[in-house]
Design a protein around this motif. Structure first.
Motif, PDB file in Angstrom:
ATOM      1  N   LEU A  14       0.828  -1.215   0.000  1.00 63.42           N
ATOM      2  CA  LEU A  14       0.000   0.000   0.000  1.00 63.42           C
ATOM      3  C   LEU A  14       0.859   1.261   0.000  1.00 63.42           C
ATOM      4  N   LEU A  15       1.934   1.211   0.765  1.00 58.56           N
ATOM      5  CA  LEU A  15       2.824   2.372   0.841  1.00 58.56           C
ATOM      6  C   LEU A  15       3.406   2.711  -0.524  1.00 58.56           C
ATOM      7  N   PHE A  16       3.902   1.702  -1.249  1.00 58.80           N
ATOM      8  CA  PHE A  16       4.536   1.953  -2.530  1.00 58.80           C
ATOM      9  C   PHE A  16       3.547   2.237  -3.654  1.00 58.80           C
ATOM     10  N   THR A  17       2.331   1.669  -3.582  1.00 55.43           N
ATOM     11  CA  THR A  17       1.357   1.911  -4.649  1.00 55.43           C
ATOM     12  C   THR A  17       0.578   3.196  -4.447  1.00 55.43           C
ATOM     13  N   SER A  18       0.602   3.734  -3.237  1.00 56.54           N
ATOM     14  CA  SER A  18      -0.163   4.951  -2.985  1.00 56.54           C
ATOM     15  C   SER A  18       0.677   6.216  -3.132  1.00 56.54           C
ATOM     16  N   CYS A  19       1.942   6.074  -3.476  1.00 61.33           N
ATOM     17  CA  CYS A  19       2.791   7.256  -3.636  1.00 61.33           C
ATOM     18  C   CYS A  19       2.277   8.118  -4.783  1.00 61.33           C
ATOM     19  N   GLU A  20       2.325   9.403  -4.565  1.00 64.69           N
ATOM     20  CA  GLU A  20       1.883  10.354  -5.576  1.00 64.69           C
ATOM     21  C   GLU A  20       2.900  10.387  -6.713  1.00 64.69           C
ATOM     22  N   LYS A  21       2.425  10.296  -7.933  1.00 68.38           N
ATOM     23  CA  LYS A  21       3.317  10.388  -9.087  1.00 68.38           C
ATOM     24  C   LYS A  21       3.479  11.854  -9.442  1.00 68.38           C
ATOM     25  N   ARG A  22       4.708  12.308  -9.508  1.00 68.67           N
ATOM     26  CA  ARG A  22       4.984  13.708  -9.810  1.00 68.67           C
ATOM     27  C   ARG A  22       5.639  13.831 -11.176  1.00 68.67           C
ATOM     28  N   ASP A  23       5.354  14.932 -11.823  1.00 67.54           N
ATOM     29  CA  ASP A  23       5.964  15.210 -13.111  1.00 67.54           C
ATOM     30  C   ASP A  23       7.054  16.262 -12.894  1.00 67.54           C
ATOM     31  N   TYR A  24       8.311  15.821 -12.903  1.00 69.55           N
ATOM     32  CA  TYR A  24       9.414  16.732 -12.671  1.00 69.55           C
ATOM     33  C   TYR A  24       9.853  17.349 -13.994  1.00 69.55           C
ATOM     34  N   PRO A  25      10.168  18.636 -14.004  1.00 70.96           N
ATOM     35  CA  PRO A  25      10.603  19.271 -15.253  1.00 70.96           C
ATOM     36  C   PRO A  25      11.964  18.742 -15.685  1.00 70.96           C
ATOM     37  N   ALA A  26      12.222  18.821 -16.971  1.00 69.73           N
ATOM     38  CA  ALA A  26      13.479  18.326 -17.530  1.00 69.73           C
ATOM     39  C   ALA A  26      14.671  19.118 -17.024  1.00 69.73           C
ATOM     40  N   GLY A  27      14.475  20.363 -16.698  1.00 71.12           N
ATOM     41  CA  GLY A  27      15.568  21.193 -16.212  1.00 71.12           C
ATOM     42  C   GLY A  27      15.032  22.410 -15.492  1.00 71.12           C
ATOM     43  N   LEU A  28      15.875  22.995 -14.686  1.00 69.93           N
ATOM     44  CA  LEU A  28      15.497  24.205 -13.981  1.00 69.93           C
ATOM     45  C   LEU A  28      16.172  25.395 -14.639  1.00 69.93           C
ATOM     46  N   GLU A  29      15.411  26.439 -14.850  1.00 69.18           N
ATOM     47  CA  GLU A  29      15.936  27.609 -15.552  1.00 69.18           C
ATOM     48  C   GLU A  29      17.185  28.166 -14.880  1.00 69.18           C
ATOM     49  N   GLU A  30      17.204  28.177 -13.551  1.00 70.11           N
ATOM     50  CA  GLU A  30      18.362  28.732 -12.847  1.00 70.11           C
ATOM     51  C   GLU A  30      19.613  27.869 -12.976  1.00 70.11           C
ATOM     52  N   MET A  31      19.470  26.653 -13.496  1.00 69.47           N
ATOM     53  CA  MET A  31      20.617  25.764 -13.672  1.00 69.47           C
ATOM     54  C   MET A  31      21.041  25.635 -15.137  1.00 69.47           C
ATOM     55  N   GLU A  32      20.392  26.345 -16.040  1.00 69.36           N
ATOM     56  CA  GLU A  32      20.690  26.210 -17.471  1.00 69.36           C
ATOM     57  C   GLU A  32      22.106  26.625 -17.846  1.00 69.36           C
ATOM     58  N   HIS A  33      22.714  27.497 -17.087  1.00 69.61           N
ATOM     59  CA  HIS A  33      24.070  27.977 -17.401  1.00 69.61           C
ATOM     60  C   HIS A  33      25.050  27.564 -16.295  1.00 69.61           C
ATOM     61  N   HIS A  34      24.754  26.445 -15.664  1.00 66.03           N
ATOM     62  CA  HIS A  34      25.571  25.888 -14.586  1.00 66.03           C
ATOM     63  C   HIS A  34      26.245  24.627 -15.123  1.00 66.03           C
ATOM     64  N   TYR A  35      27.574  24.608 -15.090  1.00 62.25           N
ATOM     65  CA  TYR A  35      28.354  23.509 -15.650  1.00 62.25           C
ATOM     66  C   TYR A  35      29.313  22.976 -14.592  1.00 62.25           C
ATOM     67  N   TYR A  36      29.956  21.864 -14.907  1.00 60.48           N
ATOM     68  CA  TYR A  36      30.942  21.275 -14.008  1.00 60.48           C
ATOM     69  C   TYR A  36      32.208  20.949 -14.785  1.00 60.48           C
ATOM     70  N   ALA A  37      33.361  21.182 -14.146  1.00 59.26           N
ATOM     71  CA  ALA A  37      34.662  20.801 -14.697  1.00 59.26           C
ATOM     72  C   ALA A  37      35.372  19.998 -13.614  1.00 59.26           C
ATOM     73  N   ILE A  38      35.707  18.739 -13.934  1.00 62.82           N
ATOM     74  CA  ILE A  38      36.322  17.854 -12.944  1.00 62.82           C
ATOM     75  C   ILE A  38      37.449  17.052 -13.580  1.00 62.82           C
ATOM     76  N   PHE A  39      38.351  16.575 -12.724  1.00 60.56           N
ATOM     77  CA  PHE A  39      39.425  15.710 -13.202  1.00 60.56           C
ATOM     78  C   PHE A  39      38.874  14.321 -13.541  1.00 60.56           C
ATOM     79  N   VAL A  40      39.483  13.713 -14.562  1.00 65.64           N
ATOM     80  CA  VAL A  40      39.170  12.344 -14.958  1.00 65.64           C
ATOM     81  C   VAL A  40      40.421  11.518 -14.686  1.00 65.64           C
ATOM     82  N   PRO A  41      40.329  10.377 -13.987  1.00 61.27           N
ATOM     83  CA  PRO A  41      39.123   9.789 -13.447  1.00 61.27           C
ATOM     84  C   PRO A  41      38.565  10.630 -12.305  1.00 61.27           C
TER      85      PRO A  41
END
Length: 169
Positions: A14-41
């Motif tokens: 019941l707990l897992f079947t009664s969870c509300e299904k939410r529609d999350y947006p593909a992206g957030l406007e405030e994160m559209e120009h937010h990038y990451y630069a990291i070392f590989v590996p």
């Protein structure tokens, strides 16, 4: 015991079947120009090299983006040795930060940049040339990705892959 197990099973279903299904947006406007630069590996692993190595040290950096922009994003990194005194490596004596052709990159304050054209996802490389300093002992230094926030973009880092300690033996 069987009743308790049945009750827990029904409650779980019941707990897992009664969870509300939410529609999350593909992206957030405030994160559209937010990038990451990291070392590989994707880690902060220490790199050990021999001072007599003649080929350039290569440190790949992944730039994460899902876009093509009308501007170039700029990642920044610094060279630091303060934590390694008195065994700190010295730029110009033990090593140099260079381009892919071995030409020394100038820096007045040990800050360098990586330019990511049109902010497209790409892997670039930081190059270090060892100078075969004959002084005895191990020398240490560290390359560290740092955040770069401007009015147009924000190039961020992952704490798990922002440092590349180097030990020159």
């Amino acid at each position: 015991m069987k009743k308790i197990f049945a009750i827990i099973t029904v409650a779980s279903v019941l707990l897992f079947t009664s969870c509300e299904k939410r529609d999350y947006p593909a992206g957030l406007e405030e994160m559209e120009h937010h990038y990451y630069a990291i070392f590989v590996p994707n880690n902060n692993t220490n790199v050990v090299v021999q001072r007599t190595q003649t080929e350039l040290l290569k440190f790949p950096v992944q730039f994460y983006s899902n876009f093509t922009r009308g501007y170039d994003a700029v990642g920044k990194y610094v060279l630091t040795t303060a934590a390694y005194e008195p065994a700190a490596a010295v730029r110009g004596v033990d090593f140099e930060i260079v381009d892919r052709n071995g030409n020394v990159l100038p820096s007045s304050d040990t800050t360098y940049t990586l330019v990511f054209p049109q902010a497209k996802k790409v892997v670039d490389t930081i190059y270090v040339k060892l100078l075969n300093n004959p002084a005895p002992g191990t020398r240490k230094m560290e390359l560290r990705m740092i955040e770069n926030q401007t009015d147009q973009f924000y190039v961020d880092i992952f704490s798990t892959a922002c440092r590349r300690p180097v030990e020159i033996r």
